[in-house]
Scaffold this motif. Sequence first.
Motif, mmCIF file in Angstrom:
data_model
loop_
_atom_site.group_PDB
_atom_site.id
_atom_site.type_symbol
_atom_site.label_atom_id
_atom_site.label_comp_id
_atom_site.label_asym_id
_atom_site.label_seq_id
_atom_site.Cartn_x
_atom_site.Cartn_y
_atom_site.Cartn_z
ATOM 1 N N ASP A 2 0.813 -1.306 0.034
ATOM 2 C CA ASP A 2 0.219 0.252 -0.092
ATOM 3 C C ASP A 2 0.964 1.351 0.211
ATOM 4 O O ASP A 2 0.759 2.390 0.564
ATOM 5 C CB ASP A 2 -0.809 -0.044 1.133
ATOM 6 N N GLY A 3 1.877 0.966 -0.832
ATOM 7 C CA GLY A 3 2.512 2.091 -1.521
ATOM 8 C C GLY A 3 2.360 3.852 -1.616
ATOM 9 O O GLY A 3 2.834 4.651 -0.882
ATOM 10 N N HIS A 4 0.784 3.648 -1.502
ATOM 11 C CA HIS A 4 0.928 5.157 -1.783
ATOM 12 C C HIS A 4 -0.625 5.577 -0.942
ATOM 13 O O HIS A 4 -0.747 6.323 -0.791
ATOM 14 C CB HIS A 4 0.093 5.277 -3.597
ATOM 15 N N ARG A 5 -0.384 4.828 -0.434
ATOM 16 C CA ARG A 5 -1.427 4.759 1.272
ATOM 17 C C ARG A 5 -0.813 5.042 1.806
ATOM 18 O O ARG A 5 0.164 5.969 2.731
ATOM 19 C CB ARG A 5 -2.559 4.301 1.262
ATOM 20 N N THR A 6 -0.166 3.828 3.284
ATOM 21 C CA THR A 6 -0.104 3.694 4.571
ATOM 22 C C THR A 6 1.579 3.489 4.449
ATOM 23 O O THR A 6 2.366 3.945 4.752
ATOM 24 C CB THR A 6 -0.387 3.052 5.103
ATOM 25 N N GLY A 7 1.771 2.585 3.171
ATOM 26 C CA GLY A 7 3.159 2.178 2.848
ATOM 27 C C GLY A 7 4.054 1.508 3.840
ATOM 28 O O GLY A 7 4.375 2.222 4.175
ATOM 29 N N HIS A 8 4.051 0.013 4.140
ATOM 30 C CA HIS A 8 5.122 0.125 4.982
ATOM 31 C C HIS A 8 6.102 -1.244 4.356
ATOM 32 O O HIS A 8 5.628 -2.082 3.140
ATOM 33 C CB HIS A 8 4.272 -0.694 6.190
ATOM 34 N N PHE A 9 6.966 -1.423 4.512
ATOM 35 C CA PHE A 9 7.887 -1.968 3.458
ATOM 36 C C PHE A 9 8.705 -3.293 3.962
ATOM 37 O O PHE A 9 8.944 -2.843 5.225
ATOM 38 C CB PHE A 9 8.555 -1.348 2.417
#
Length: 173
Positions: free
Chosen positions: A147-154
């Motif tokens: 969900d990089g364009h929202r909350t974004g965790h990687f």
Amino acid sequence: MTHHAATPDQDAETQLEECWSPAGPSVRSTSSELDQVWNLDRLSNAARRSKKESDQDKLWRATFGLDRWWCVPIDSGDGHWAPAAGEIRGVNTLFAFSTEQRARRFAIEQNILAAEGEFQGAPTRPVDIVRNASTYIASGVEAIMIDGHRTGHFLPMQNLGRYWEQLCGPLPE
């Protein structure tokens, strides 16, 4: 590829509302899917604010627990598709999404799909991406972002399997 992140002052409810706002033909979801994504956004916001390892663990346990992650298919030029990936801060990153709607919205925002176009998302079981981490690494993909364009965790791809086993136990057969 341009990376659009939510502004720090956006709360999860606002982000969730934007996610489910139709940007063209809508995809229907169940209330259980809405509950899962709401929980994921809540955990992501908590982890970003606190920076505690335990909050990161909760976030990734919930992320690994999703039935599927959605990828945006890109034509690889040889008749096959590859999941959308791009560079974020110098790191080649695979983009995966918690819902088909989020994957579709990303495809529209990145001009991969016209707003009125039909989205053919690629649902993938999280365990399959974890199992194939070495293949992604060999192709130059160093991390995965959810969900990089929202909350974004990687996570770095090289840590994906170890982190799965730490949080969820051995990879299922």
